[in-house]
Design an enzyme around this catalytic site. Structure first.
Site, mmCIF file in Angstrom:
data_model
loop_
_atom_site.group_PDB
_atom_site.id
_atom_site.type_symbol
_atom_site.label_atom_id
_atom_site.label_comp_id
_atom_site.label_asym_id
_atom_site.label_seq_id
_atom_site.Cartn_x
_atom_site.Cartn_y
_atom_site.Cartn_z
ATOM 1 N N CYS A 1 0.834 -1.192 0.000
ATOM 2 C CA CYS A 1 0.000 0.000 0.000
ATOM 3 C C CYS A 1 0.865 1.237 0.000
ATOM 4 O O CYS A 1 2.079 1.162 -0.115
ATOM 5 C CB CYS A 1 -0.882 0.029 1.235
ATOM 6 S SG CYS A 1 -1.799 -1.491 1.503
ATOM 7 N N GLY B 1 -1.656 1.572 -4.618
ATOM 8 C CA GLY B 1 -2.894 0.951 -4.156
ATOM 9 C C GLY B 1 -4.100 1.576 -4.804
ATOM 10 O O GLY B 1 -4.291 2.785 -4.719
ATOM 11 N N ASN C 1 1.635 0.026 5.533
ATOM 12 C CA ASN C 1 2.084 -0.599 4.286
ATOM 13 C C ASN C 1 2.968 -1.776 4.663
ATOM 14 O O ASN C 1 3.954 -1.597 5.378
ATOM 15 C CB ASN C 1 2.865 0.419 3.448
ATOM 16 C CG ASN C 1 3.552 -0.192 2.220
ATOM 17 O OD1 ASN C 1 4.511 0.377 1.713
ATOM 18 N ND2 ASN C 1 3.081 -1.316 1.744
ATOM 19 N N GLY C 2 2.630 -2.950 4.149
ATOM 20 C CA GLY C 2 3.424 -4.135 4.450
ATOM 21 C C GLY C 2 2.532 -5.250 4.930
ATOM 22 O O GLY C 2 1.314 -5.216 4.725
ATOM 23 N N TYR D 1 9.677 -3.043 -9.919
ATOM 24 C CA TYR D 1 8.323 -2.898 -10.442
ATOM 25 C C TYR D 1 7.456 -1.882 -9.699
ATOM 26 O O TYR D 1 6.753 -1.092 -10.310
ATOM 27 C CB TYR D 1 7.600 -4.251 -10.407
ATOM 28 C CG TYR D 1 6.109 -4.134 -10.627
ATOM 29 C CD1 TYR D 1 5.607 -3.921 -11.904
ATOM 30 C CD2 TYR D 1 5.209 -4.172 -9.564
ATOM 31 C CE1 TYR D 1 4.248 -3.771 -12.123
ATOM 32 C CE2 TYR D 1 3.849 -4.021 -9.766
ATOM 33 C CZ TYR D 1 3.373 -3.820 -11.049
ATOM 34 O OH TYR D 1 2.038 -3.656 -11.253
HETATM 35 P P1 5GP Z 1 2.399 -12.108 -15.540
HETATM 36 O O1 5GP Z 1 1.602 -11.563 -16.658
HETATM 37 O O2 5GP Z 1 3.644 -12.832 -15.971
HETATM 38 O O3 5GP Z 1 1.580 -12.935 -14.586
HETATM 39 O O4 5GP Z 1 2.880 -10.879 -14.631
HETATM 40 C C1 5GP Z 1 3.899 -10.039 -15.049
HETATM 41 C C2 5GP Z 1 3.358 -8.696 -15.438
HETATM 42 O O5 5GP Z 1 2.551 -8.177 -14.397
HETATM 43 C C3 5GP Z 1 4.477 -7.700 -15.674
HETATM 44 O O6 5GP Z 1 4.138 -6.906 -16.794
HETATM 45 C C4 5GP Z 1 4.505 -6.864 -14.407
HETATM 46 O O7 5GP Z 1 4.750 -5.493 -14.723
HETATM 47 C C5 5GP Z 1 3.151 -7.046 -13.792
HETATM 48 N N1 5GP Z 1 3.242 -7.351 -12.350
HETATM 49 C C6 5GP Z 1 4.215 -8.018 -11.706
HETATM 50 N N2 5GP Z 1 3.950 -8.089 -10.386
HETATM 51 C C7 5GP Z 1 2.804 -7.456 -10.172
HETATM 52 C C8 5GP Z 1 2.025 -7.208 -9.008
HETATM 53 O O8 5GP Z 1 2.347 -7.569 -7.873
HETATM 54 N N3 5GP Z 1 0.874 -6.502 -9.196
HETATM 55 C C9 5GP Z 1 0.499 -6.095 -10.424
HETATM 56 N N4 5GP Z 1 -0.630 -5.409 -10.526
HETATM 57 N N5 5GP Z 1 1.196 -6.304 -11.539
HETATM 58 C C10 5GP Z 1 2.339 -7.000 -11.422
HETATM 59 MG MG MG Z 2 3.850 -4.601 -16.528
#
Ligand code: 5GP
Ligand code: MG
Length: 469
Positions: free
Chosen positions: A9, A35, A108-109, A250
């Protein structure tokens, strides 16, 4: 549906000479990426007033909903969680009563011993109203304030009981504190304004509001915030630092600086190291927007291969990652990305994304590129294979879902239908971060956890060099 304490968050806390509500509201907007499920603000003025609801900041805290909300001290929260949870019960800040007023918490966490703590206190006769680890934090503070009426002592005592990841903004009536767990899993920074002081998840929220970043809250540190100064209560011993690498890879905004490292710069270096570790003979380097942009740029800069945009992203589609079924996730990816023909047609393309979790995004997008006439599609990934769940607040929970727990790199290449596939190495990632490996949490890529998790390996135990593959 109860969904447990799964959240990464954003938090903010501010004290000022003027009203803080508009500052906090804007700061929440600037950390909205942390979030999108719910948002809330609590301010203290003649008592604690909390407004929170499901939805983005603009909707959950619309002008109508925050009308009349004012105060010179307050905290705010944006919440991210998994699919299926619609309940506003878990929205934050969480405000509870104690013997001398109100305590409000924004967290957050994720606590790793929250189930043990919950059952321990249920045995003592406590009842809980939400399935949330933040409630444990708040209730422990209430308990501790009963024995000594000193917030710093109460926070310290709480910190000796809980384990795991927490960056917190806490109000005891009109007193404001920022707290970071001894590992420093999640970011938390201090900022100064002409008329106030703020603690917030990311530096990206400070400058647009006229603030100046001061420094990170240190692992294990408690900071009391006043309108023109702050007072630090540092951890007494050495802290076992474990900054989450995924914040840089990310999660955080590229323009934020976390623990001295700018997110954009780290991502660019990841791309540069990928170009060293896994070069490719291609015509063009292309990001998967938005998260793969800086990684792709770094690859292009180091390799000399031109960088071009090859996908137009529709920003107004549901978050694909958290949709409940594979079919819905795939349909949403289709809706979200449209190829730009002149970049793609007849060309050998290298695409760069920050991570592969289930593989949904890349499998779909490679198909889209091939349909649009790509000659070859090569893939480079800005994080090592994700093989182990996160217990510290990133929404990657079940081993079964990770493509890299079931298949090796060559098999994944085949499943994605890519011409080549390479992930950055763990060493390469650590080099890009330029932070000692012992100060990082790499559990999702090496399976070694910084805290004790039943059934999982602790990072300080001797382990095999390569894991689980
Ligand atoms: P995949 O499509 O392989 O399941 O997930 C990878 C993609 O989802 C990547 O484009 C990455 O930017 C995004 N992504 C990776 N981890 C997360 C996350 O924890 N939450 C969200 N919303 N997107 C994620
Ligand atoms: Mg992505």
């Amino acid at each position: 549906m109860s969904e447990g304490p799964r959240h990464s968050c954003g938090v903010v806390g501010m004290m000022a000479d003027t009203d803080v509500v508009s500052y906090i509201h804007k700061a929440l907007n600037l950390i909205q990426h942390r979030g999108q499920e719910s948002a809330g603000i609590a301010v203290f003025e003649n008592g604690m007033h909390t407004v929170k609801d499901n939805g983005l900041v603009g909707a959950a805290l619309s002008p109508r909903k925050i009308e009349g909300l004012t105060g010179k001290v307050g905290i705010g929260h944006v919440r991210y969680s998994t699919a299926g949870s619609k309940s506003v019960v878990n929205a934050q800040p969480l405000t509870v009563e104690y013997n001398n007023g109100s305590i409000s918490v924004a967290h957050n966490g994720e606590l790793t011993n929250y189930k043990e703590l919950k059952s321990k206190y249920m045995d003592k006769g406590w009842s809980f109203f939400a399935d949330s680890d933040t409630e444990i934090v708040a209730r422990l503070l209430v308990k501790n304030m009963r024995t000594n009426d000193d917030p710093v002592k109460a926070i310290r005592a709480m910190m000796t009981e809980v384990d795991g990841a927490y960056s917190l903004c806490i109000m005891f009536n009109d007193r404001l504190f920022a707290v970071r767990d001894p590992y420093g899993f999640r970011p938390l920074v201090l900022g100064e304004f002409d008329d106030g002081f703020m603690a917030v998840s990311e530096t990206a929220a400070l400058i647009p509001l006229g603030g100046r970043p001061i420094r990170d809250v240190m692992p294990g540190e408690i900071v009391e915030i006043f309108s023109h100064s702050y007072k630090s209560y540092p951890a007494s011993g050495q802290c076992p630092k474990a900054h989450c690498m995924f914040e840089w890879v990310y999660f955080a905004r590229p323009d934020s600086v976390i623990d001295g490292r700018e997110v954009y710069d780290v991502r660019k270096r990841i791309g540069m190291i990928l170009a060293e570790e896994a070069p490719a003979d291609v015509d063009v380097v292309m990001p998967i927007p938005d998260s793969g942009r800086a990684h792709a740029l770094g690859f292009s800069m180091a390799s000399g291969i031109p960088y071009e945009e090859g996908f137009m992203k529709n920003r107004f589609v549901d978050r694909t990652f958290i949709l409940p079924t594979q079919k819905l996730r795939e349909q949403a990816v289709d809706m979200k990305m449209n190829p730009i023909k002149s970049t793609v047609e007849g060309r050998r393309i290298l695409i760069v994304d920050d991570s592969i979790v289930r593989g949904t995004t890349l499998r779909k997008l490679i198909k889209v590129l091939r349909n649009a006439g790509a000659k070859e599609v090569h893939v480079r990934v800005g994080s090592p294979p994700i093989i182990a769940p996160c217990f510290y607040g990133v929404d990657m929970k079940t081993r079964d879902e990770f493509i890299a727990t079931k298949y090796n790199v060559e098999e994944i290449r085949g499943i994605l239908n890519a011409d080549s596939l390479a992930y950055i190495s763990i060493e390469g990632l650590v080099r890009a971060l330029d932070i000692p490996e012992t100060d990082l949490c790499l559990a999702c890529v090496n399976g070694k956890y910084p805290t004790n998790i039943p059934g999982e390996r602790h990072r300080y135990q001797a382990t095999l060099k390569q894991d689980f593959s």
